[in-house]
Write an enzyme that holds these catalytic residues in place. Structure first.
Site, PDB file in Angstrom:
ATOM      1  CE  LYS A 177      -1.763   2.691   2.947  1.00 21.26           C
ATOM      2  NZ  LYS A 177      -1.594   3.964   2.199  1.00 21.26           N
ATOM      3  CB  CYS A 287      12.912   8.454   8.821  1.00 24.77           C
ATOM      4  SG  CYS A 287      13.859   7.415   7.722  1.00 24.77           S
ATOM      5  CD  GLU A 384      10.326  11.962  12.321  1.00 27.10           C
ATOM      6  OE1 GLU A 384       9.297  11.376  12.711  1.00 27.10           O
ATOM      7  OE2 GLU A 384      11.186  11.434  11.603  1.00 27.10           O
TER       8      GLU A 384
END
Ligand code: ADP
Length: 487
Positions: A177, A287, A384
């Site tokens: 996905k 990330c 983050e």
């Protein structure tokens, strides 16, 4: 400029293209023009279940895929790499339109994806177990089975390759996905797997939203493994929801990675450029971005000055222009999240020395932003941001900075710039993170041969390298009775 035609917008199951069972579609937006790029078929639980059924069928013990010679599996992966190479310009253009990243960066991603497929192609016929002579036994490393794979929007094509490469190498079947923001390049990749000749059902791609299609993949009891790349928040949810059917789960999640600039760097201006590139690569949407820049107090002021100068030199604009280094953020939601975090930095007393606003132009552009005088407790130093926002902090001693680097729930990347090998070695063994980069130009895994993944809340398991195969195999022990031998 050089826009390309969107060729595939449907759901890919059993080597065929399908409309969604619900009849629903969703729009994917070009973040540079803020205009619709395409309507994409919106898969949900019903489509996921159909894709999983195809993957289960393709995984039957007597299916063509399971019977296939391992070298032939490798050959298919080599051919897939060749077709990606053939179409690299098209794929990079599609990615750039869907994601907003500069096409030069998208070409770099596609090149890495080609390397991933070639690397794992070579491994396909080299996966084997052990013989254990004490009793007569041997082990087989078998595929885990049906792999649900959920990828994010920051490196859509590259992340799909990190998922497909090892999974197909080891003989699994997959249902992928893609992220709802960027479904197009994974659909194109699916078309190439068909052209190469993967049997029907081995590769399936269902575009759709996380809470519906993604959640249905995690819930489906026939799915043996989930491999997820995305936020820590959703990673935790997946770990909980996947536990009911004891799924194998690998997670590559968020980070708040430190980069330490010691007083031993030769060239402070160069160090400032390296640190900022490590933070701003892919518009800060990495990330493992080095967002916490710790700088030794003796060079701090000069480092900040160079960081500001460099920040003001970045060329932003049309992703298709070869001079562009900065495109827009992926969508409006992300842009607003970043602006909210910038605001919190200002409110909490950090000194915004460059950028700090949305750009006054069309597209979801955020000004490259640098904060100085950041302290450890501020939100911008702990959460983050996933945008082009650098935090520069000051430190005195190596021991102190190691403690501060480790004072986070994350543990994905880390880096040090130093000319002192002892300092580098101490740092590398003391940091609790999956990667330590010493004097490297970017904090991004550019090498397919080296494992990548997180300590602590940055993830579970490793991707890439030989270790990346571990999450795609089950060990089976076969024991043979030797009647002449005492047990
Ligand atoms: P981001 O916040 O950066 O968009 P997410 O972790 O939300 O990152 O998304 C990464 C991927 O996870 C996307 O493909 C998204 O659709 C999917 N996702 C989001 N929510 C869920 C969920 N509840 N279950 C499964 N997948 C999800």
């Amino acid at each position: 400029m050089a826009q390309v035609e969107v060729k595939y917008t449907q759901i890919f199951i059993n080597n065929e293209w399908h409309d969604s069972i619900s009849g629903k579609t969703f729009e994917t937006i070009n973040p540079f023009t803020e205009e619709k790029l395409a309507n994409v078929q919106e898969g949900d639980k019903a489509d996921i279940d159909r894709a999983v059924a195809a993957a289960v069928d393709a995984f039957r013990f007597d299916s063509p895929w399971r019977q296939m010679d391992a070298s032939q599996r490798g050959h298919l992966l080599y051919r897939l790499a060749d077709l990606i190479e053939r179409d690299q310009d098209y794929i990079a253009s599609l990615e750039s339109m869907d994601n907003g990243k500069p096409k030069t960066m998208a070409l770099f991603d596609v090149d890495l994806a080609i390397k991933v497929f070639r690397y794992y192609a070579g491994y396909a016929d080299k996966i084997h177990g052990k013989t254990i002579p004490a009793v007569f036994a041997f082990t087989r490393i078998e595929p885990v089975g049906i792999c649900g794979q959920i990828v994010p929007w920051n490196f859509p094509f590259l992340m799909a390759s990190w998922k497909f490469g090892p999974a197909l190498c080891a003989g699994n079947t997959v249902v992928l996905k893609p992220a709802e923001q960027t479904p197009l390049s994974a659909l194109y990749l699916a078309s190439l797997t068909k052209e190469v000749g993967f049997p029907p059902g081995v590769v399936n791609v269902v575009p759709g939203f996380g809470e519906t299609a993604g959640a249905a993949l995690v819930d489906n009891p026939k799915v043996d493994k989930i491999a997820f790349t995305g936020s820590t928040e959703i990673g935790k949810l997946i770990m909980r929801n996947g536990s009911h059917s004891m799924k194998r789960i690998t997670l590559e999640l968020g980070g708040k990675s430190p980069l330490v600039v010691t007083e031993n760097v030769e060239d402070i201006a160069q160090a400032a450029r390296t640190a900022q590139d490590s933070c701003f690569l892919n518009m800060g949407q990495c990330c493992c971005a080095g967002t916490r820049t710790f700088v030794h107090e003796s060079i701090y002021d000069e480092f900040v000055k160079h960081s500001v100068e460099y920040c003001q030199s970045h060329v932003f604009g049309n992703p298709f222009d070869s001079k562009t280094a900065f495109g827009p953020q992926v969508d409006k939601t992300q842009m607003n999240r970043i602006l909210e975090m910038i605001e919190s930095g200002k409110q909490e007393g950090a000194r915004c020395v460059a950028g700090g606003n949305r750009m006054d132009k069309r597209g979801y552009f955020v000004e490259p932003t640098v904060f100085a005088d950041v302290t450890d407790g501020m939100r911008i130093a702990r959460e983050e941001i996933f945008g082009p926002v650098q935090q520069i902090l000051k430190y005195k001693t190596l021991d102190e900075v190691i403690e501060r680097c480790n004072d986070t729930n994350y543990g994905l990347g880390s880096a040090i710039l130093t000319n002192d090998i002892n300092e580098a070695m101490k740092f590398s063994r003391s940091i609790r993170a999956g990667s330590v980069w010493i004097n490297i130009p970017y904090m991004i895994p550019v090498s397919v041969q080296t494992p990548f993944g997180g300590f602590k809340e940055s993830g579970v398991g490793r991707e890439l390298g030989e270790d990346g195969l571990r999450g795609y195999g089950e060990i089976k022990t076969v024991v043979i009775m030797d009647r002449e031998k005492k047990m």
